[in-house]
Structures are given as structure tokens and as C-alpha cells.
Enzyme design. Structure first.
Site, PDB file in Angstrom:
ATOM      1  N   GLY A 106       7.787   0.447   7.067  1.00  0.00           N
ATOM      2  CA  GLY A 106       7.985   1.254   8.256  1.00  0.00           C
ATOM      3  C   GLY A 106       6.684   1.401   9.032  1.00  0.00           C
ATOM      4  O   GLY A 106       5.602   1.254   8.475  1.00  0.00           O
ATOM      5  N   ASN A 125      11.354   0.196   2.343  1.00  0.00           N
ATOM      6  CA  ASN A 125      10.263   1.141   2.541  1.00  0.00           C
ATOM      7  C   ASN A 125       9.392   0.783   3.740  1.00  0.00           C
ATOM      8  O   ASN A 125       8.742   1.645   4.311  1.00  0.00           O
ATOM      9  CB  ASN A 125       9.420   1.187   1.265  1.00  0.00           C
ATOM     10  N   ARG A 142       0.828  -1.205   0.000  1.00  0.00           N
ATOM     11  CA  ARG A 142       0.000   0.000   0.000  1.00  0.00           C
ATOM     12  C   ARG A 142       0.863   1.255   0.000  1.00  0.00           C
ATOM     13  O   ARG A 142       2.056   1.213   0.224  1.00  0.00           O
ATOM     14  CB  ARG A 142      -0.874   0.048   1.263  1.00  0.00           C
ATOM     15  N   TYR A 158      10.254   7.115  16.230  1.00  0.00           N
ATOM     16  CA  TYR A 158      10.271   7.143  14.771  1.00  0.00           C
ATOM     17  C   TYR A 158      11.478   7.940  14.264  1.00  0.00           C
ATOM     18  O   TYR A 158      12.198   7.510  13.351  1.00  0.00           O
ATOM     19  CB  TYR A 158       8.964   7.776  14.285  1.00  0.00           C
TER      20      TYR A 158
END
Lengths: 447, 441
Positions: A290, A288, A217, A353
């Protein structure tokens, strides 16, 4: 996610009203489509010396663009390229910069300004370093003044890198094209003449096998689409629980789906095994995948801290280790990792993060040298505010404000990140090593 | 020398299991309540295509089926292929052998591969009890057909006037045996009583099924066998936290009218389930050309049927006859198998089959052997769980078992470097049973 405000200020009465009230007026950005001309209008190449001549020659002869060496008043330029590689003192900036100023007044919508300059180092004569570093401030300010979806970006050449180096040529083309629609106010350093120019600028990844994690996605899905469009065979990786969307993506890009938790001990081995068995090689890995678990540090728990670090950075390190020791990741390999502006400027509530994304930046810087012997690179892409399911969950007012906090006064699209990933993954980008390229519309925060 | 037109017999190709994909099985009325057979089979097939990169590929043949099927699904498999990412030039056919449908697609396509008629194939099966067809009564159907043929107003009135209010009640789908009127559970209750299978033994089978399936999920064993669908990412029937105590607390549901105590409950019987499965098959050349690792060889298969209407054998006992014949033909005994997969239609189906094989009398009188056929080591039985835990979407069960055990065979062979074999047995309505031998490739 549609940006209602952007639509309103670009049509009818509300457009006029916004103008009179002095409200931000974000312009719809043109995005890349295969077959699109590189630039729709003449290009002005400014600067003196052999480098400027070489750049003008590249644009006019090789790329078949209409190139002017002096500004024609009132003419609507699609791009202005300012070659400043040969400045030796700050006063040298005056002539080319002021010449560019005249052209900016009539720059086309979605116009491009690109500077080429050299890295200022401690070994330079003070005046040389001053002139070179001056370009940094100049470019960042200039980009903030551009309107109508125009962008300004710079290419910074390390010593011994010529303007004809593949990565300089590749970066110039990337910044001039619509592929860089949401990249603004950025200076990208080229450190070597490594890399190869593609046979086709439309399919630079032909014959390459690319692994994309988190591909089911959002940004990952767009990266899979974009790499496949550029010619790569894509291995789409995501959590087993995301398998249904992953299937759709893999079938659309005619790649293969690999349901895999990237935090698994053997994730790297399984990625290698899949890519080699099915596709015979592995050239590009895009980290990618995450997650976010936002919490103020004062209220932070191991349940919110640990998984973020595990997925966003520890998994990448472990997979890279497997790639590097395999001996199969050795033909101009590319690692492109997703960082974040939070990892650069920090963000309240995102200590976990930001630590992981800052970690990514450190990781690519230290990983790139390990790949250099094979013509390989590791780089990071740092997205700013991108319109995804994740940002759609931000409260409406906060979201509206966040969108406007950049020079393009809007959020980017997942494809904007994907285009930048595709550029860094391309053979031409071999001279870009261990860098971070922001895709943030020149967000106000951080560098 | 002039070229002759006679064919040269070449070594027969092997039929290989190359992989599989299914959607998680869901309890009837759950997440797939509004998914059709075609929707689910397409999802399973598209997941297979994505996993193995078969987009636009012309597969030799796709065969699949469903037990409960709408009349509009007369060409279900071909329609599924047309809606999938495979090449539209991939031929397909529907197949139906009750609950053996899935395994029979594997067997018949493997035979075509061994004959050299096709190089690759996808076998599959699907069933929904949530979206089951509901038919109108026979009287209403006849009246409506007469009405459609009627020309004059008079004829039309005559046809319509034959319809009575009671004809309007829908004929609900039944899974009971047409010849006995008994449901499958009631039939199995008779067999359970016949063999004296205890409640405790059945609950232990059910408990092991849930434990084994839960362990396989937790270990990520299904990561490359299952693709989530409609928000269902694990088998909906799985109860990882069930216990023998919980199972013992359930009320019996079948065999309540028998003289012996009723022992079959909702816990040791399979629930109504929705789901779909697919298996990728091919020969060695095709596997190599597509960079696929062969998991298992489809060695041989044997079908059997019992006369449950007039004879002494229970409805679901055909496997007890098929396996001895299959093993005799291949010169094997039960001890030669590292894995035994007996479809858990009911826990007692597994137990009555094992009991028959262990019985001296059954071996001599019914199988014509010198004594008992043999014993299955319980540690080799349904090691990743079976239908009691996963659920049983009738035609999809064969594909689930074949793909799962093929992966396990390959894993074991890679680890131990010796031949590894599995026996598969699936019982079906109508007194049918289908069995097969798989060997690690």
C-alpha cells in the site's frame, strides 16, 4: 521506533511524577513468543448455562488452565471470560457483569477480558436484541476502563454457531493470548462453524503456502516473519526496486522472493505461477502492499489520487480475480487484506487513501461469499497508529498525541498487525467471513 | 547374477540454466565505491538464493572469480558462500580467465553437471574497479619482507635503510597488456584501424545497446534477473536518452597517436564498472525436485587465443576464431542462431569480429574456409543491450549475458514452440576468447 514517553512513565522518578500529574501511563505490552504459556494466572469464567460450562471445560480440560467459576476476592486473575450468549433480556446482564466487576479490580497486568455473546438481529424479540446489543456498548466501555496493558474484546456468534465452533475457539484463544496485545475494544463476529482447529497452536500454518505483498519492510516484513514462524512457507512479494530488503526477508524466513509490481496486469497470474511451480500450492494471500499520497481534496491531483487507488485496491481486486478463476485457490483459502482506521473513520488529507481502504472493506465483504464453497474466507485488518518508518515521519508533537489517542495510550508494533493477520489466515478462522478486525489499541476514532 | 562393479554408461545429464541474479551494475566510484568484491558477490548470491528458495541448500559447487583481486581474496568464492544463505557445506572454487571468467565458470560447472559429478551449481563473477587493490612497489615489498625476516637490530636497520622515498609511491593497478604495455583500448584502436571500422558504425552499436537495454528495463524484463543493491536499482551506466548526435559529439580517447583518424570514444567503449552476477545451473532431476523451470541448455563451448604480440590478429579477435570451430563441431552455421551475443568490450570489438566473419580473405586465409564465414543478422545481435550500456564489471559480464539470453530463449521457445538457439562470444585480455552455444530447454 522507540516511545520515549512510554519508557519514562514506566521507570523511577518520572513514573511517580506522571502519576501525580494524572498523565497517561501506557504500560509496556507483552508480546507473543513461541513456548509462552497461554495465560500466566487463573481465569475466571462467568455466566450461566451450557455455553458457559462448555467454555469453562475448554479452558480447564483442553487448554489446561486454572479456571474459576466464581470470583475469589483479592485473587489476581489473568483473564475474565464472560459468557453472555444466553441472555434474553437486559436485566440478565446484571449478575455476570457485576461479578466480573469485582475481579477487574485485581486483574493482572496485561490481563484479558473476553465476552461471548450473540448477534442482535431484527428478527430477535426486542428484549433479546436489546440484551445482545447491550454487550456491544458494555464491552467497548469496559475496554476503555482497563489499564496496565489489559484488553477487552468480544466474540459475537451468529445464529446456529455454537461456542465450540472452531472460529469461536480460535478467536477466544487469540484474544486471551499475547498475540492480540494491541487489539482492544473489538467485537469479532463468527458467522459459521467452518474452519478446523490446528494440530498445534504453535504452528497453525504448517504446510500452508502464503503470499505476502509489500513484504520487504515494515508491517509486510513482520507479516512474513510471523506467518513463517507459524509454519507457513512464504512467498515474499515487493516492487523490484525493494529487492534488496526483500532478499533479506525471504532468506530469513526461508521462503522465496518475487519481485513484482502488484499493479501489473498479470500480477495475479505471476503470483499463482510462482507459488504453484515452486511450492506446489497457494493457500493464503495477504494484500499488504500500500502507498499514501496525502493531500487535501481541494488540492488533489490525478498524480496523487490514481496511484493510491491503483495500488491499494485495484491491484487487490485484479489479483483476487486471478486467484478465484484459477481453480488452484480452493483448499480452505484465505485472503487477508490491509485496511486502515482511516478507511473507517476518515482522516483529513487522506481522501484517496481512505477511499482505497474503505474499498478494501467492501471488497472483502463481497469476496468472502465467493470463497465460502471452498471453506475459504476474505477478511480485513485495520491498523491504527503503528510504529513504522511511515509514522516515524509524522511531526514529533502530532506523533506523540496520535500515540495516546487509544485505550492502550501507545502506538502498536508491526508484529501486532502481523499476529492478527496470522489469526485470520489460520485454519481455525474459517468461520470469520468478510469482517474487519481493528488493531488499534481501541483508537478513539470510528467504531 | 553377481553384481558387477563395472559402471553402466547412462545417458549424459543435460546442463541447464535455471535462472540468474545480478546486482545492477554501477559506474566506478558510484554507489558501490565502498563495496568489496566479496560484498557484491554475496549480494548477488543471496539474491539468487532468495529468488529460488535455496536457503540452507547444499549446492553441488559454486565457482566464481574476479579479475581485479586483493591478495586477501585468495578464496573469494568459498568465503562468499560462507557469508551467504546457502549451506556452509557447499563447496566452492575461484576461477580466473580475465573477462571470460564469468562464462568459463558456466562452462566448467556445466561440464561437471554433464559428467554427473554434480547435480547443481552456481556460476558467477564480480569485479570492482572502485575497490581495486593497490600494491606497494616491488622494491618496498622486498625491503619489508627482508625486515620481517631480520632478527638482530643490525639486520633490521640494514633492511630498513634500503627503502628510498620513491619506493613509497603505490603501484596502481593496470589493465594494460604485460607484453606490449598497451592498454586494451589502444590495442583495439589498432584492430579498428586494421579493419577500417568507422566512427558512425561504432556509435550505432553503442546507441542500439542503450536503446535495447532501456527497453528491456522498461518492460520489466530484469524483474527476475536483477536485485537492487545499495540504492542502485538499475544499471548506472544506462543512458536511455542518449542519441547518435550526443554520441557523435564525444571526443575520441583511444588511437590518438595513429595515422588514421581516432574513432573510439567514451561513448563507444565500456566504462569502468562495479558489479556481480550469478547463474543457477542444474540437471533435469535437480530442477524438477526444486520446482524450477529449465530456461536453456548449455550445449557446447570453445575457447581460442590469438598471438597478438607477434601475429597479425588484434588482441580481442579470438572469438572470430573460436566461433567457426565451435559451429563446425556442432554442424551449425550463423543462420541457425536466433540470438547472437557478442560482448561489447568496445563497439568496434563487435564490428571487427563481424567484419572478419564477412571477409572472404579472412575466411580463406585465417579460418581455412572456402570463403567468408558468414553474416550475423543485426536484428539478432545483443537484443537486450550489452556491455556498452550495462557496463562491464569484468568477471560479472559472462553471468549477465548467460542469464539474460537464457530467459529470452525460454520466452521465445514458449511463444513459438520451436528450438531456439543463442551464440555467446566474449573476448578477454591476453588475446583470449570464449564462446558458447545455448539452446532453449
Amino acid at each position: 521506533m522507540s516511545d520515549t514517553y512510554l519508557n519514562l512513565v514506566n521507570s523511577g522518578f518520572t513514573k511517580k511524577l506522571a502519576k501525580q500529574l494524572g498523565l497517561p501511563q501506557p504500560a509496556p505490552l507483552r508480546r507473543y513468543r513461541p513456548g509462552q504459556p497461554l495465560l500466566e494466572g487463573p481465569t475466571l469464567v462467568l455466566g450461566r448455562g451450557a455455553d458457559a460450562e462448555a467454555v469453562a471445560g475448554l479452558l480447564s480440560t483442553t487448554w489446561d488452565l486454572e479456571v474459576h467459576r466464581h470470583a475469589t476476592p483479592e485473587l489476581r486473575y489473568a483473564a475474565v471470560v464472560v459468557v453472555l450468549t444466553e441472555v434474553t433480556q437486559p436485566t440478565d446482564l446484571s449478575e455476570p457483569v457485576l461479578a466480573a466487576a469485582g475481579a477487574l479490580k485485581s486483574l493482572a497486568r496485561g490481563g484479558r477480558v473476553v465476552t461471548l455473546s450473540r448477534t442482535a438481529t431484527a428478527d430477535d424479540a426486542p428484549a433479546v436484541a436489546a440484551a445482545r446489543q447491550g454487550v456491544d456498548g458494555l464491552l467497548r466501555s469496559l475496554a476503555k476502563e482497563l489499564r496496565g496493558g489489559s484488553t477487552g474484546n468480544g466474540i459475537v456468534l451468529d445464529a446456529a454457531v455454537g461456542v465450540d465452533a472452531p472460529s469461536v475457539v480460535g478467536a477466544l484463544r487469540f484474544f486471551l493470548s499475547t498475540r492480540s496485545a494491541f487489539v482492544d475494544g473489538q467485537l469479532l463476529t463468527v458467522s459459521s462453524a467452518a474452519g478446523t482447529l490446528p494440530t498445534s497452536w504453535e504452528r497453525p500454518l504448517e504446510g500452508r503456502v502464503a503470499v505476502v505483498t509489500g513484504a520487504a519492510r515494515g508491517i509486510g516484513e513482520s507479516i512474513a516473519d510471523t506467518l513463517a514462524r507459524d509454519g507457513a512457507t512464504v512467498v515474499a512479494v515487493d516492487m523490484p526496486s525493494a529487492g534488496e530488503h526483500l532478499t533479506t526477508v525471504a532468506n530469513r524466513v526461508r521462503g522465496t522472493a518475487l519481485q513484482l509490481d502488484v499493479t501489473a496486469e498479470d500480477a495475479g497470474e505471476r503470483i499463482l505461477e510462482h507459488a504453484l511451480a515452486r511450492h506446489g500450492r497457494i493457500d493464503i494471500v495477504v494484500h499488504n502492499a500500500g502507498i499514501t499520497r496525502d493531500k487535501l481534496l481541494a488540492n488533489m491531483t490525478p498524480e496523487k489520487w490514481d496511484p493510491v487507488l491503483a495500488v491499494n485496491i485495484a491491484a487487490q481486486l485484479r489479483i483476487n480475480e486471478a486467484l478465484l478463476t484459477s481453480g488452484d485457490f480452493a483448499d480452505e483459502p484465505r485472503i487477508v487484506s490491509l485496511a486502515s482506521t482511516s478507511g473507517i473513520a476518515g482522516n483529513r488529507g487522506q481522501t484517496n487513501y481512505a477511499a482505497s481502504k474503505g474499498g478494501v472493506i467492501g471488497m472483502v465483504r463481497a469476496t468472502a461469499p465467493l470463497l465460502e464453497a471452498f471453506g475459504g474466507t476474505a477478511n480485513a485488518v485495520a491498523p491504527g497508529f503503528i510504529e513504522t518508518d511511515m509514522t516515524a515521519r509524522i511531526p514529533a508533537v502530532t506523533r506523540q498525541v496520535a500515540r495516546r489517542l487509544n485505550s492502550l495510550q501507545q502506538g502498536g508494533q508491526p508484529v501486532d498487525v502481523a499476529e492478527t493477520v496470522a489469526f485470520l489466515a489460520s485454519p481455525a478462522a474459517g468461520g470469520v467471513v468478510g469482517r474487519v478486525l481493528r488493531v488499534c489499541g481501541q483508537n478513539m476514532v470510528g467504531q | 547374477m553377481a553384481a558387477s562393479k563395472t559402471t553402466t554408461p547412462a545417458a549424459a545429464p543435460r546442463a541447464l540454466v535455471l535462472g540468474g541474479n545480478r546486482i545492477p551494475f554501477a559506474r566506478a566510484g558510484g554507489k558501490y565505491a565502498h563495496a568489496s568484491n566479496q560484498d557484491m558477490l554475496t549480494a548477488a548470491l543471496d539474491g539468487l538464493v532468495a529468488r529460488y528458495g535455496l536457503q540452507g541448500e547444499r549446492i553441488g559447487e559454486v565457482a566464481a572469480g574476479a579479475v581485479l583481486k586483493h591478495s586477501r581474496d585468495f578464496n573469494l568464492t568459498r568465503e562468499t558462500v560462507l557469508g551467504s544463505a546457502l549451506s556452509a557445506e557447499t563447496p566452492a572454487y575461484d576461477l580466473q580467465q580475465a573477462c571470460a571468467t564469468g562464462l568459463e565458470t558456466v562452462v566448467s560447472l556445466s561440464n561437471k553437471i554433464r559428467l554427473g559429478q554434480i547435480e547443481s551449481a552456481v556460476a558467477g563473477g564480480v569485479d570492482t574497479t572502485s575497490d581495486a587493490p593497490i600494491a606497494v612497489s616491488d622494491r618496498l615489498r622486498r625491503a619489508l619482507l627482508d625486515l620481517s625476516r631480520a632478527r638482530s637490530v643490525g639486520q633490521k636497520i640494514a633492511a630498513a635503510s634500503k627503502i628510498r622515498p620513491k619506493d613509497l609511491a603505490p603501484a596502481t593497478p593496470r589493465t594494460s597488456e604485460p607484453r606490449t604495455g598497451l592498454s586494451m583500448g589502444e590495442h583495439q584502436a589498432l584492430t579498428t584501424a586494421q579493419w577500417g571500422i568507422t566512427r558512425e558504425a561504432q556509435d550505432e552499436i553503442a546507441f542500439a545497446s542503450h536503446q535495447n537495454l532501456a527497453a528491456a528495463w522498461a518492460a520489466g524484463f530484469f524483474d527476475d534477473l536483477v536485485t537492487p543493491y545499495r540504492g542502485q536499482s538499475q544499471d548506472g551506466n544506462l543512458r536511455a536518452d542518449t542519441s547518435l548526435e550526443k554520441l557523435a559529439g564525444l571526443r575520441p580517447t583511444f588511437g590518438l597517436g595513429l595515422d588514421t583518424p581516432a574513432t573510439m570514444t567514451a561513448g563507444n567503449s565500456t566504462p569502468l564498472t562495479d558489479g556481480a552476477s550469478t547463474v543457477l545451473l542444474g540437471n533435469d532431476a535437480w530442477a524438477t525436485a526444486h520446482g524450477l523451470t529449465p530456461l536453456a541448455v548449455v550445449v557446447d563451448a570453445e575457447a581460442a587465443a590469438v598471438d597478438f604480440v607477434h601475429g597479425v590478429d588484434g588482441l580481442l579477435m579470438a572469438g572470430a576464431f573460436a566461433v567457426p570451430r565451435l559451429l563446425a563441431r556442432n554442424g551449425l552455421t550463423l543462420a541457425d542462431f536466433d540470438y547472437v551475443e557478442i560482448h561489447e568490450a568496445f563497439a568496434s570489438t563487435v564490428l571487427t569480429t563481424l567484419a572478419a566473419w564477412e571477409s572472404e580473405t579472412f575466411g580463406r586465409e585465417r579460418l581455412g574456409l572456402d570463403g567468408a564465414f558468414g553474416t550475423v543478422d543485426r536484428a539478432r545481435l545483443n537484443v537486450h543491450g550489452s556491455s556498452l550500456a550495462a557496463g562491464h564489471p569484468f568477471a560479472a559480464t559472462g553471468g549477465r549475458i548467460v542469464a539474460t539470453i537464457s530467459k529470452e530463449l525460454h520466452r521465445r521457445r514458449t511463444a513459438e514452440g520451436r528450438p531456439v538457439r543463442a551464440l555467446v562470444s566474449i573476448c578477454a585480455a591476453g588475446g583470449l576468447g570464449l564462446t558458447a552455444i545455448l539452446e532453449a530447454a
